[in-house]
Design an enzyme around this catalytic site. Structure first.
Site, PDB file in Angstrom:
ATOM      1  N   HIS A  19     -53.262  66.952  27.710  1.00 28.40           N
ATOM      2  CA  HIS A  19     -54.171  66.732  26.602  1.00 28.40           C
ATOM      3  C   HIS A  19     -53.464  65.722  25.444  1.00 28.40           C
ATOM      4  O   HIS A  19     -52.447  65.105  25.757  1.00 28.40           O
ATOM      5  CB  HIS A  19     -54.489  68.113  26.044  1.00 28.40           C
ATOM      6  CG  HIS A  19     -53.279  69.072  25.480  1.00 28.40           C
ATOM      7  ND1 HIS A  19     -52.282  68.462  24.368  1.00 28.40           N
ATOM      8  CD2 HIS A  19     -52.530  70.092  25.753  1.00 28.40           C
ATOM      9  CE1 HIS A  19     -51.508  69.452  24.062  1.00 28.40           C
ATOM     10  NE2 HIS A  19     -51.375  70.525  24.994  1.00 28.40           N
ATOM     11  N   HIS A  22     -49.680  65.765  24.635  1.00 34.00           N
ATOM     12  CA  HIS A  22     -48.935  65.216  25.528  1.00 34.00           C
ATOM     13  C   HIS A  22     -48.870  63.948  25.402  1.00 34.00           C
ATOM     14  O   HIS A  22     -47.714  63.251  25.188  1.00 34.00           O
ATOM     15  CB  HIS A  22     -49.083  65.602  27.006  1.00 34.00           C
ATOM     16  CG  HIS A  22     -48.857  67.096  27.196  1.00 34.00           C
ATOM     17  ND1 HIS A  22     -50.255  67.690  27.430  1.00 34.00           N
ATOM     18  CD2 HIS A  22     -48.090  68.122  27.000  1.00 34.00           C
ATOM     19  CE1 HIS A  22     -49.874  68.952  27.579  1.00 34.00           C
ATOM     20  NE2 HIS A  22     -48.777  69.523  27.413  1.00 34.00           N
ATOM     21  N   CYS A 128     -40.346  84.692  27.621  1.00 33.73           N
ATOM     22  CA  CYS A 128     -41.649  84.171  27.591  1.00 33.73           C
ATOM     23  C   CYS A 128     -41.997  83.120  28.770  1.00 33.73           C
ATOM     24  O   CYS A 128     -41.380  82.275  28.656  1.00 33.73           O
ATOM     25  CB  CYS A 128     -41.931  83.548  26.155  1.00 33.73           C
ATOM     26  SG  CYS A 128     -43.573  82.796  26.024  1.00 33.73           S
ATOM     27  N   CYS A 131     -43.189  79.597  27.451  1.00 31.21           N
ATOM     28  CA  CYS A 131     -42.096  78.750  27.117  1.00 31.21           C
ATOM     29  C   CYS A 131     -41.072  78.590  28.215  1.00 31.21           C
ATOM     30  O   CYS A 131     -40.043  77.619  27.739  1.00 31.21           O
ATOM     31  CB  CYS A 131     -41.318  79.379  25.742  1.00 31.21           C
ATOM     32  SG  CYS A 131     -42.374  79.606  24.316  1.00 31.21           S
ATOM     33  N   CYS A 145     -44.548  86.365  21.881  1.00 28.00           N
ATOM     34  CA  CYS A 145     -44.269  85.066  21.411  1.00 28.00           C
ATOM     35  C   CYS A 145     -45.032  84.453  20.411  1.00 28.00           C
ATOM     36  O   CYS A 145     -46.203  84.391  20.602  1.00 28.00           O
ATOM     37  CB  CYS A 145     -43.983  84.176  22.859  1.00 28.00           C
ATOM     38  SG  CYS A 145     -44.038  82.452  22.465  1.00 28.00           S
ATOM     39  N   HIS A 148     -47.083  81.255  21.958  1.00 28.78           N
ATOM     40  CA  HIS A 148     -48.123  81.435  23.241  1.00 28.78           C
ATOM     41  C   HIS A 148     -48.892  82.710  22.805  1.00 28.78           C
ATOM     42  O   HIS A 148     -49.932  82.977  23.351  1.00 28.78           O
ATOM     43  CB  HIS A 148     -47.629  81.581  24.322  1.00 28.78           C
ATOM     44  CG  HIS A 148     -46.889  80.446  24.948  1.00 28.78           C
ATOM     45  ND1 HIS A 148     -45.665  79.894  24.582  1.00 28.78           N
ATOM     46  CD2 HIS A 148     -47.586  79.384  25.517  1.00 28.78           C
ATOM     47  CE1 HIS A 148     -45.485  78.722  25.209  1.00 28.78           C
ATOM     48  NE2 HIS A 148     -46.589  78.281  25.770  1.00 28.78           N
ATOM     49  N   LYS A 296     -51.364  75.107  17.186  1.00 25.62           N
ATOM     50  CA  LYS A 296     -50.733  73.923  17.860  1.00 25.62           C
ATOM     51  C   LYS A 296     -52.017  73.716  18.938  1.00 25.62           C
ATOM     52  O   LYS A 296     -52.500  74.877  19.563  1.00 25.62           O
ATOM     53  CB  LYS A 296     -49.614  74.605  18.290  1.00 25.62           C
ATOM     54  CG  LYS A 296     -49.180  73.442  19.587  1.00 25.62           C
ATOM     55  CD  LYS A 296     -47.855  73.944  20.091  1.00 25.62           C
ATOM     56  CE  LYS A 296     -47.199  72.976  21.125  1.00 25.62           C
ATOM     57  NZ  LYS A 296     -46.637  73.641  22.359  1.00 25.62           N
ATOM     58  N   LYS A 299     -54.118  73.949  25.938  1.00 26.70           N
ATOM     59  CA  LYS A 299     -54.850  73.928  27.065  1.00 26.70           C
ATOM     60  C   LYS A 299     -55.017  75.626  27.265  1.00 26.70           C
ATOM     61  O   LYS A 299     -56.168  75.943  27.315  1.00 26.70           O
ATOM     62  CB  LYS A 299     -54.199  73.503  28.309  1.00 26.70           C
ATOM     63  CG  LYS A 299     -54.760  71.979  28.490  1.00 26.70           C
ATOM     64  CD  LYS A 299     -56.069  71.860  28.898  1.00 26.70           C
ATOM     65  CE  LYS A 299     -56.451  70.665  28.775  1.00 26.70           C
ATOM     66  NZ  LYS A 299     -56.779  69.580  29.832  1.00 26.70           N
TER      67      LYS A 299
END
Ligand code: MSP
Length: 512
Positions: A19, A22, A128, A131, A145, A148, A296, A299
């Site tokens: 996405h 990145h 996690c 991560c 986490c 996430h 953040k 996806k």
């Protein structure tokens, strides 16, 4: 041979397609790379993919394929193509499933094992998978986490530990002596306070994971995915396979990372290098996140926007320009289509694009496409020449410090000043009076010479449209080889150059 300037991006997980978050990191590294190349430095730019670990393995199996098949497909169909989409000029692409990487990783950990930096013990604690990280209880919020927003998994396994704790003092001393080694300052402070909070030894292998690189001394375990992935920065340049190449490129000069993976890069990674007796990177720079709705972009939260979606509408140059211009590198930034469209129209279509088409069209109309030589310079011309030198210096200093938005702004200030100059000098009025022919020559030359400098300065940011400007100015030499330090030297365009009206650089957006 002089050492290459070595720039790296993180290697991206292939559990999903890229996405714009990145692509943001890769574009930043690319602009830095191209800027330094334009300064005639030798630069090596590395990116790649992180393919082992639980996250990728589970995604592959959920999709009914073997992990290797999944990785091959994603890398070829999504991760490599995105580099074309955003026009990245990387020198290499490292996949952690490659043979050269496996050899380097196994050599590295065997060396640390031989030197007593590794021991076997029991691990129990939260992990996690998003991560791929062993968490401390203090890292969790309501047992989840926070990155996430998903529950962690409790692990209990026997594996091998890396003696991280024994590097605490050496790391603190290193950061005290090298305050530029982690930037921005907030990231530096975070790293130092994390180390001061006390480091604990950490698992370097996993016994309950199958998708990874086997430990050379115990093939029932694989290297923990982060301690496999971090080594990409050295295995790509020959660690374990090509010593002369490695010596030519290592240590890294700038390692770009998102702020979520700072601890891995500024604590674990340098400790690993110390244990192996290798030099540490000059700088790790932690940039901020692209946010959607204040969170953040990701996806997994279905907020990911693919780079294609933007590039299809705006083009790759505008993509590259926008993210580095609109967000202060190091800070978080929100993406919105409205802001992107507004800046595209104001700064690129009406600003740079309009200047380029007006300048070349006037030389075609008034001088039959032959660039005239300048007559005597007036104050307004000289002021522009001075401004160019000052803006080029500001841009260079900022780009070298990874302050991309300030660097771009310095160039944009010059573009704006040239547009004002065109409006004030009114070449279309001069063209009506034969007595003003020499003045018109000077004005046309000044505008085109300014455009030459703009093409050079913006080339690292917008390689495609600047190449078009360069071509329409009738220049044959390689644009990428025009030294940025020399850009302010006035008078480089030769009179008599053949100028053509170029195609529209930034076409107007279609209104829905
Ligand atoms: N595989 C690890 C990195 C290993 S490096 C030895 C990883 N991969 S990742 O695909 O999850 O993210 C890699 C990087 O992508 C982040 O560090 C960051 O540079 C970039 N970004 C991913 N999402 C992003 C945003 N929403 N915003 C900005 N950058 C983002 O972590």
């Amino acid at each position: 041979m002089t050492k290459a300037f070595y720039v790296t991006t993180p290697i991206y997980y292939v559990n999903d397609a890229p996405h714009i978050g990145h692509a943001y990191t890769t574009v930043a590294g690319d602009v830095l790379t191209r800027w330094r190349r334009q300064r005639q430095e030798s630069v090596f730019y590395l990116t790649g993919t992180d393919e082992h670990g639980t996250k990728v393995e589970r995604t592959a199996r959920e999709n009914g394929v073997e992990p290797q098949v999944w990785c091959d497909r994603l890398v070829e169909e999504a991760w490599k193509p995105v580099l074309q989409t955003i026009d990245a000029a990387n020198d290499d692409f490292l996949r952690t499933t490659s043979e050269r990487h496996r050899l380097g990783v196994q050599k590295f950990w065997q060396t640390l094992q031989d030197n007593g930096h590794v021991y076997e013990a029991d691990f129990e604690g939260p992990y996690c998978v998003g991560c791929e990280e062993f968490k401390r209880p203090g890292d969790l919020v309501d047992g989840k986490c926070p990155i996430h927003d998903r529950p962690v998994e409790m692990l209990h396994e026997t594996n091998y530990f890396f003696r991280l704790a024994q590097f605490s003092d050496a790391l603190l001393e290193h950061y005290e002596r090298h305050p530029q080694a982690v930037e921005p300052r907030s990231a530096y402070n975070e790293v130092v306070s994390f180390i001061k909070g006390g480091l604990e030894d950490i698992s370097m292998s996993r016994s309950s994971v199958g998708w990874g690189i086997p430990l050379p001394w115990d093939d029932k375990q694989v290297v923990y995915v982060w301690f496999d992935a971090l080594l990409n920065y050295i295995t790509a340049i020959g660690y374990g396979t090509d010593a002369p190449e490695f010596d030519q490129i290592w240590p890294a000069d700038v390692q770009l990372v998102g702020k979520d993976i700072l601890r891995f890069h500024a604590v674990y990674w340098p400790a690993m290098l110390m244990a192996a007796g290798l030099p540490l990177p000059e700088k790790v720079f932690a940039h901020g996140w692209l946010l959607v709705g204040g969170e953040k972009m990701s996806k997994s939260k279905l907020t990911g926007i693919s780079p294609d979606q933007i590039v299809d509408d705006f083009g790759s140059d505008a993509f590259r320009y926008y993210f580095l211009r609109a967000i202060q590198f190091g800070q978080d930034g929100s993406f919105s289509w409205e802001d992107m469209a507004a800046r595209y129209t104001a700064e690129l279509a009406n600003g740079l694009g309009n200047l380029a088409s007006r300048a070349t069209a006037m030389v075609v109309r008034y001088r039959g496409g032959v660039l005239p030589g300048p007559g005597d310079y007036a104050n307004a011309d000289l002021a522009l020449q001075e401004l160019l030198a000052a803006c080029a210096e500001r841009a260079d200093a900022a780009m070298l410090q990874l302050d991309f938005s300030t660097g771009i702004l310095a160039i944009k200030d010059f573009v704006d000043a040239v547009n004002v100059y065109v409006t004030e000098q009114e070449p279309w009025v001069l063209a009506k009076d034969p007595a003003s022919a020499e003045r018109l020559d000077t004005v046309l030359y000044t505008i085109c010479e300014s455009l030459r400098a703009i093409a050079v300065l913006y080339h690292p940011v917008m390689p495609k449209s600047t190449a078009k400007i360069w071509e329409s100015l009738g220049q044959q030499a390689e644009l990428a080889e025009q030294p940025v330090q020399d850009v302010g030297r006035w008078g480089q365009l030769r009179s008599g150059s053949h100028v053509v009206k170029g195609e529209s650089l930034f076409p107007r957006l279609e209104t829905p």
